[in-house]
Design an enzyme around this catalytic site. Structure first.
Site, PDB file in Angstrom:
ATOM      1  N   GLU A  59     -10.477   6.130  -0.364  1.00 49.89           N
ATOM      2  CA  GLU A  59      -9.889   4.876  -0.516  1.00 49.89           C
ATOM      3  C   GLU A  59     -10.168   4.258   0.484  1.00 49.89           C
ATOM      4  O   GLU A  59     -10.359   2.832   0.319  1.00 49.89           O
ATOM      5  CB  GLU A  59      -8.396   4.822  -0.992  1.00 49.89           C
ATOM      6  CG  GLU A  59      -7.868   3.391  -1.414  1.00 49.89           C
ATOM      7  CD  GLU A  59      -6.236   3.515  -1.773  1.00 49.89           C
ATOM      8  OE1 GLU A  59      -5.873   2.545  -1.714  1.00 49.89           O
ATOM      9  OE2 GLU A  59      -5.970   4.700  -2.028  1.00 49.89           O
ATOM     10  N   ASP A  60      -9.762   4.470   2.027  1.00 47.85           N
ATOM     11  CA  ASP A  60      -9.859   3.531   3.067  1.00 47.85           C
ATOM     12  C   ASP A  60     -10.929   3.760   4.201  1.00 47.85           C
ATOM     13  O   ASP A  60     -10.887   3.023   4.953  1.00 47.85           O
ATOM     14  CB  ASP A  60      -8.250   3.774   3.857  1.00 47.85           C
ATOM     15  CG  ASP A  60      -7.296   3.347   3.035  1.00 47.85           C
ATOM     16  OD1 ASP A  60      -7.548   2.861   2.135  1.00 47.85           O
ATOM     17  OD2 ASP A  60      -6.041   3.808   3.337  1.00 47.85           O
TER      18      ASP A  60
ATOM     19  N   ASP B  24      35.746  10.756  -4.199  1.00 49.93           N
ATOM     20  CA  ASP B  24      35.072  11.915  -4.036  1.00 49.93           C
ATOM     21  C   ASP B  24      33.946  11.667  -3.131  1.00 49.93           C
ATOM     22  O   ASP B  24      32.897  11.759  -3.511  1.00 49.93           O
ATOM     23  CB  ASP B  24      34.677  12.843  -5.395  1.00 49.93           C
ATOM     24  CG  ASP B  24      33.991  11.767  -6.199  1.00 49.93           C
ATOM     25  OD1 ASP B  24      34.107  10.695  -6.094  1.00 49.93           O
ATOM     26  OD2 ASP B  24      33.317  12.507  -7.241  1.00 49.93           O
TER      27      ASP B  24
ATOM     28  N   HIS C 297      -5.305  12.279   2.433  1.00 55.09           N
ATOM     29  CA  HIS C 297      -5.208  11.600   1.079  1.00 55.09           C
ATOM     30  C   HIS C 297      -5.890  10.188   0.815  1.00 55.09           C
ATOM     31  O   HIS C 297      -6.311   9.745  -0.409  1.00 55.09           O
ATOM     32  CB  HIS C 297      -3.867  11.678   0.821  1.00 55.09           C
ATOM     33  CG  HIS C 297      -2.984  10.636   1.159  1.00 55.09           C
ATOM     34  ND1 HIS C 297      -2.477  10.706   2.554  1.00 55.09           N
ATOM     35  CD2 HIS C 297      -2.536   9.252   0.743  1.00 55.09           C
ATOM     36  CE1 HIS C 297      -1.812   9.684   2.851  1.00 55.09           C
ATOM     37  NE2 HIS C 297      -1.962   8.735   1.864  1.00 55.09           N
TER      38      HIS C 297
ATOM     39  N   ASP D 210       3.275  11.074   0.841  1.00 55.81           N
ATOM     40  CA  ASP D 210       2.727   9.678   1.055  1.00 55.81           C
ATOM     41  C   ASP D 210       3.559   8.580   0.653  1.00 55.81           C
ATOM     42  O   ASP D 210       3.834   7.678   1.434  1.00 55.81           O
ATOM     43  CB  ASP D 210       1.461   9.515   0.282  1.00 55.81           C
ATOM     44  CG  ASP D 210       0.715   8.264   0.375  1.00 55.81           C
ATOM     45  OD1 ASP D 210       0.749   7.699   1.454  1.00 55.81           O
ATOM     46  OD2 ASP D 210       0.109   7.621  -0.504  1.00 55.81           O
TER      47      ASP D 210
END
Length: 649
Positions: A8-9, A191, A4, A71
């Site tokens: 981008e990286d 509760d 993913h 992610d």
């Protein structure tokens, strides 16, 4: 999931992913890839476009959001290494967007873990306190659960109902949310545990419910039949709370195995991928909310509005009402007849003047409850009002009301722009039938001002962003020499407004590069130095500064907004009201005032009263420098024993 972040990286492109793994995987990667290659005007605009892209990708292939949630869950689990500011920012975004998104998709385990992790980083002192308190009570609660389970299983066996049963402690965020919403201390939350009973059929669900109510008395108002009326995320179960052993309130959830799989995994538990990953008719019904969100975002170009709409729309519907014909309509909790009207049709909402609930006329801000039958009263020619935004709850209603208000404002600006241009042409003796033709204005708008068409140019003139003088100079360059000295120096509408509201005293805010403009801080949202702010041009009152996400700003046309910024050297004191809800016990007030005073903060005023249920409500008026100082006050007060909740008013 592993791929993913590759685009981008790394140096890899979508074409590389497509070549190696196929078009389907490439589309998934593209759906979750951030838009780093595009220049945005602000971080908010970039964030909004990332969400917009993800939502559009979800509409094509729901697996995009599975990858995104995985992610984000991994990011939250490894948040410890980041700075405090980054932790809080990511956790806040997760709480506002991704946890509700997981809930909308029915992925309960993801939602629960995200919420607990958000609490850990947003309110670490409360998280640690709750974790310690639940850990100390775990042994006694587990023993109690064993005894309750034995009693229930004996009764189910007596009626020969095959079942699986399991008890659990409620997760920390749900405990915190209950403490805050009901102003309870941890000791007052009774509760803390819940049981889940899983059977084979729907008939057995109701039989098991009968067994529980035969054993113990149900708590009035705490029974929910989500089998007959499923939640919008397709959650199905019977919920009942009973007065159990030793007078403890205990919640039971009863469901079938199929319901359990869907409730825990949501759409991921039963998703069938067909050709092109299309939705079947049943799934299309379940994901109507996603299609509505996709439709709405087409008309929401402003990033602040879009994020506001996304956040509203992700929270699951909790109110079920009926049309006079008996059709079921799902609405967010707190909805009004106006939300109902817009759910029926935009025109019905725009012309709404009142409503009937169960045959009785009610005001537009009447809060609907499940089971109501609602009828809309309309009047031809009626138009939406700004005040409606104060009480509508659905994102659809908000978006439609804002769109209509902006359309009205744009129409007025268009008329003002046309009049201003006409006056300028007449002043230079250039006015004729041809001088206001749209074709030459459209050419000028596109080539010189980079606008869409002539109407957009006239609107800009009407708002004072472009002067009629400038437009005429571009249309008739030769006419500039004929102008008088007065006309050459005539200020624009925006400049004229600024001239009228100039002041000598500094306000701590710089408006469009000027620091001598009359500025006031909006009372509705109370912005502080450090907050992200937007200026709104008013007539005669200068510029009103709001927080960027303030509803009043989002309701108005972006064309009337102006860039503002805090003066870095200014350290003015701002009066802020802080509300605390505490346990009513001796010394708690002294502890809070001491904590505030030790920070060097002046308490201007304090209003303290008990609420009659062993709690106290305290409102402090403090002199605060900026947002960071306010956050430190809130965090320090939260650490005190006996403090249930702290918030800025």
């Amino acid at each position: 999931v592993l791929l993913h972040d590759t685009v981008e990286d790394t140096i890899l492109t979508l074409e590389d992913i497509k070549k190696e793994f196929g078009e389907s995987v490439a589309n998934l990667v593209d759906g979750v890839t951030k838009l780093n290659q595009i220049k945005f005007s602000s971080k908010e605009a970039k964030q909004a476009e990332n969400f917009r892209k993800m939502i559009l990708a979800m509409a094509q292939d729901i697996r995009v959001v599975f990858v995104k949630l995985a992610d984000r869950l991994h990011n939250m689990r490894t948040l410890e290494v980041l700075s405090s500011e980054r932790k809080r920012k990511i956790a806040q975004e997760t709480l506002e967007i991704y946890a509700p998104l997981a809930n909308r998709l029915g992925m309960q385990w993801v939602k629960i873990e995200l919420e607990d992790l958000c609490l850990k980083y947003l309110k670490p002192h409360i998280y640690e306190s709750l974790e310690k308190a639940t850990r100390e009570r775990r042994t006694s609660l587990e023993n109690y659960m064993e005894r309750v389970q034995q009693v229930v299983e004996n009764k189910l066996d007596e009626y020969k109902i095959p079942h699986e049963m399991k008890g659990r402690m409620k997760h920390l965020f749900s405990i915190y949310r209950k403490m805050e919403s009901q102003h309870l201390s941890f000791e007052q939350v009774h509760d803390l545990i819940a049981f889940r009973i899983i059977v084979d059929s729907i008939r057995q669900c109701y039989e098991a419910l009968g067994c529980l109510h035969e054993l113990w008395k149900p708590v009035p108002g705490r029974f929910k039949d989500y089998i007959a009326m499923p939640k919008i995320n397709n959650y199905q179960s019977l919920h009942t709370t009973v007065v159990c052993l030793e007078g403890q309130h205990v919640e039971f959830q009863i469901r079938t195995k199929k319901m359990h799989e869907t409730n825990e995994g949501g759409v991921a538990a039963h998703w069938n991928y067909k050709e092109h990953h299309s939705l079947d008719i049943e799934d299309q019904r379940k994901f109507q909310w996603l299609r509505d969100l996709v439709d709405l975002q087409k008309n929401l170009s402003d990033p602040d509005e879009f994020l506001d709409t996304v956040k509203l729309d992700l929270f699951a519907a909790d109110v079920y009402v009926f049309t006079p014909q008996g059709d079921l309509i799902e609405l967010p909790y707190g909805s009004t007849p106006l939300d109902f009207a817009y759910a029926i049709h935009t025109d019905v909402g725009n012309q709404c003047v009142g409503g009937k609930v169960d045959g009785r006329i009610v005001p537009l801000d009447y809060v609907l409850r499940s089971g109501h039958t609602v009828e809309v009263l309309t009047k031809a020619g009626s138009r939406p009002k700004k005040d409606w935004l104060k009480f509508v709850r659905s994102s659809r209603a908000r978006a439609k009301i804002r769109a209509e208000i902006k359309k009205d404002q744009r129409d007025r600006a268009l008329e003002l722009g046309r009049e201003a241009l006409s006056r300028e042409l007449e002043k230079r003796s250039l006015k004729s039938k041809k001088s206001l033709e749209m074709k030459p204005l459209t050419i000028l708008a596109k080539k010189v001002f980079k606008l869409e068409d002539a109407e957009a140019l006239l609107v800009q003139i009407g708002y004072g962003k472009i002067t009629a003088n400038n437009v005429v100079n571009k249309l008739y360059p030769d006419s500039q020499e004929k102008q008088t000295d007065t006309s050459k120096t005539e200020p624009s509408l925006l400049q004229a407004m600024f001239q009228k509201v100039k002041q000598k005293k500094k306000s701590g805010i710089r408006v469009g590069g000027h620091d001598d403009i009359l500025v006031s801080l909006a009372k509705c949202c109370g912005p502080l130095p450090g907050d992200k702010v937007t200026g709104f041009i008013t007539r005669g009152r200068g510029v009103i500064v709001h927080q960027t996400q303030c509803d009043r700003v989002l309701a108005n046309d972006p064309e009337r907004r102006v860039d503002v910024e805090w003066e870095g050297e200014e350290k003015m004191l701002h009066r802020v009201k802080v509300k605390t809800v505490t346990v009513d016990k001796p010394g708690i007030l002294a502890s809070m005032t001491k904590k505030i005073s030790n920070m060097g903060i002046n308490i201007v005023e304090a209003n303290i009263r008990t609420t009659g249920d062993q709690k106290a409500l305290n409102i402090f008026s403090l002199e605060i420098k900026d947002r960071d100082e306010l956050n430190r006050v809130l965090q320090n007060l939260e650490t005190l024993e006996g403090v249930i909740s702290v918030s800025k008013i």
